[in-house]
Design a protein around this motif. Structure first.
Motif, short mmCIF file in Angstrom:
data_model
loop_
_atom_site.label_atom_id
_atom_site.label_comp_id
_atom_site.label_asym_id
_atom_site.label_seq_id
_atom_site.Cartn_x
_atom_site.Cartn_y
_atom_site.Cartn_z
N MET A 213 -1.03 27.27 -6.01
CA MET A 213 -0.32 26.43 -5.04
C MET A 213 -1.20 26.33 -3.80
O MET A 213 -1.84 27.31 -3.41
CB MET A 213 1.04 27.03 -4.70
CG MET A 213 2.01 27.05 -5.88
SD MET A 213 3.49 28.03 -5.54
CE MET A 213 2.85 29.69 -5.81
N MET A 214 -1.22 25.17 -3.16
CA MET A 214 -2.09 24.97 -2.01
C MET A 214 -1.38 24.14 -0.95
O MET A 214 -0.69 23.18 -1.26
CB MET A 214 -3.38 24.27 -2.42
CG MET A 214 -4.38 24.08 -1.28
SD MET A 214 -5.86 23.16 -1.77
CE MET A 214 -5.22 21.47 -1.76
N GLU A 215 -1.58 24.52 0.31
CA GLU A 215 -1.10 23.74 1.44
C GLU A 215 -2.23 23.60 2.45
O GLU A 215 -2.88 24.59 2.80
CB GLU A 215 0.07 24.44 2.14
CG GLU A 215 1.31 24.67 1.31
CD GLU A 215 2.34 25.47 2.10
OE1 GLU A 215 3.09 24.87 2.89
OE2 GLU A 215 2.34 26.71 1.95
N ASN A 216 -2.44 22.38 2.93
CA ASN A 216 -3.35 22.18 4.05
C ASN A 216 -2.51 22.30 5.32
O ASN A 216 -1.93 21.33 5.80
CB ASN A 216 -3.99 20.79 3.97
CG ASN A 216 -4.96 20.66 2.82
OD1 ASN A 216 -6.02 21.26 2.83
ND2 ASN A 216 -4.58 19.88 1.81
N ILE A 217 -2.43 23.51 5.85
CA ILE A 217 -1.55 23.72 6.99
C ILE A 217 -2.14 23.17 8.29
O ILE A 217 -1.43 22.97 9.27
CB ILE A 217 -1.17 25.21 7.15
CG1 ILE A 217 -2.42 26.08 7.31
CG2 ILE A 217 -0.35 25.67 5.97
CD1 ILE A 217 -2.11 27.55 7.53
N TYR A 218 -3.45 22.92 8.29
CA TYR A 218 -4.10 22.16 9.35
C TYR A 218 -5.25 21.39 8.72
O TYR A 218 -6.03 21.94 7.93
CB TYR A 218 -4.64 23.06 10.48
CG TYR A 218 -5.28 22.24 11.59
CD1 TYR A 218 -4.51 21.76 12.64
CD2 TYR A 218 -6.63 21.91 11.55
CE1 TYR A 218 -5.07 20.97 13.64
CE2 TYR A 218 -7.20 21.12 12.54
CZ TYR A 218 -6.41 20.66 13.57
OH TYR A 218 -6.97 19.86 14.55
N LEU A 219 -5.35 20.11 9.07
CA LEU A 219 -6.42 19.28 8.49
C LEU A 219 -6.76 18.17 9.46
O LEU A 219 -5.90 17.37 9.84
CB LEU A 219 -5.94 18.68 7.16
CG LEU A 219 -6.85 17.63 6.51
CD1 LEU A 219 -8.20 18.23 6.13
CD2 LEU A 219 -6.16 17.02 5.29
N ASP A 220 -8.02 18.15 9.89
CA ASP A 220 -8.51 17.02 10.68
C ASP A 220 -9.86 16.60 10.11
O ASP A 220 -10.18 16.92 8.96
CB ASP A 220 -8.55 17.33 12.18
CG ASP A 220 -9.55 18.41 12.56
OD1 ASP A 220 -10.45 18.75 11.74
OD2 ASP A 220 -9.47 18.94 13.69
#
Length: 245
Positions: A213-220
């Motif tokens: 399972m993966m989450e991009n909890i911050y992405l810019d």
């Protein structure tokens, strides 16, 4: 001494200042033992991670797909897979996202590369490139990840693995096998671990069988903070990645 600050302190900083400080705090820390990295996360990094998560410019998973396409490198991570084979070289480790719904974790491994004597004794041997190929999609606000292939290739210690070579290798694997990936539950070929020792083969096999399972909890445009789990009961892992191209 590494600092520990409050969320209220960090709320006053600009996002760029937060990112800069976070990268400073993990510089030179990725080769530490997992226990040390977890202590760093819990004791020092957590407020920075929490504040950046609150400021995520792409909080919806559906909006993250276009933003993540490209090549990244993990500068710090608590993911055990990064050490599935000995001798991973962080500066030659890449995460490559393609807009066809595939991505790969690719790394050059040269056991003993940090030991000057071993490096001189085995300048051309004891090196390999490892690629974990994964399929991704976003459904219902969640990233769904499937491991579909592991590739191993012997390499030269003195040659290393450039970004261009890593991308070319990944694209060649996809070009050769893409038709197989269109069928349900297909893989890009059964993993062959005959070229590694038994302990490494066991670790790779366990990672391959997982449903991460993966989450991009911050992405810019240039920084990713990823929270992932190999299994639901496992403690979440965290990765800090920066864009290379």
């Amino acid at each position: 001494m590494l600092d520990k600050v409050s969320g209220a302190d960090l709320a006053l900083l600009s996002t760029q200042a937060l990112k800069t400080r976070l990268l400073q705090l993990v510089e030179g820390q990725d080769d530490k033992r997992l226990s040390e990295k977890l202590a760093l996360l819990d004791g020092t990094l957590a407020p920075y991670v929490d504040e950046l998560t609150r400021r995520n410019p792409h909080p919806r998973a559906e909006d993250q797909v276009a933003a993540v396409i490209g090549v990244w490198t993990p500068v710090w991570s608590t993911i055990p897979f990064h050490h599935a084979l000995p001798g991973r070289i962080p500066s030659q480790s890449y995460q490559i996202f393609r807009d066809r719904g595939f991505y790969a974790n690719v790394a050059h491994h040269a056991p003993g590369h940090q030991n000057a004597l071993l490096h001189r004794l085995t300048p051309l041997g004891l090196a390999c490139n490892l690629m974990l190929v994964q399929r991704f999609e976003v459904t219902g606000g969640r990233w769904l990840i499937e491991n579909i292939g592991i590739e191993l290739a012997r390499g030269r210690r003195d040659k290393g693995l450039s970004i261009d070579d890593a991308e070319a290798w990944f694209d060649a694997v996809l070009a050769q096998k893409i038709d197989r990936s269109d069928t349900a539950n297909a893989t890009l070929g059964a993993p062959d671990f005959s070229g590694v020792d038994a302990a490494s083969a066991k670790r790779l096999a366990k990672s391959f069988q997982a449903k991460p399972m993966m989450e991009n909890i911050y992405l810019d445009d240039d920084l990713r903070l990823i929270r992932s789990q190999r299994e639901a009961a496992q403690r979440p892992s965290y990765t800090i990645g920066i864009r290379l191209r």
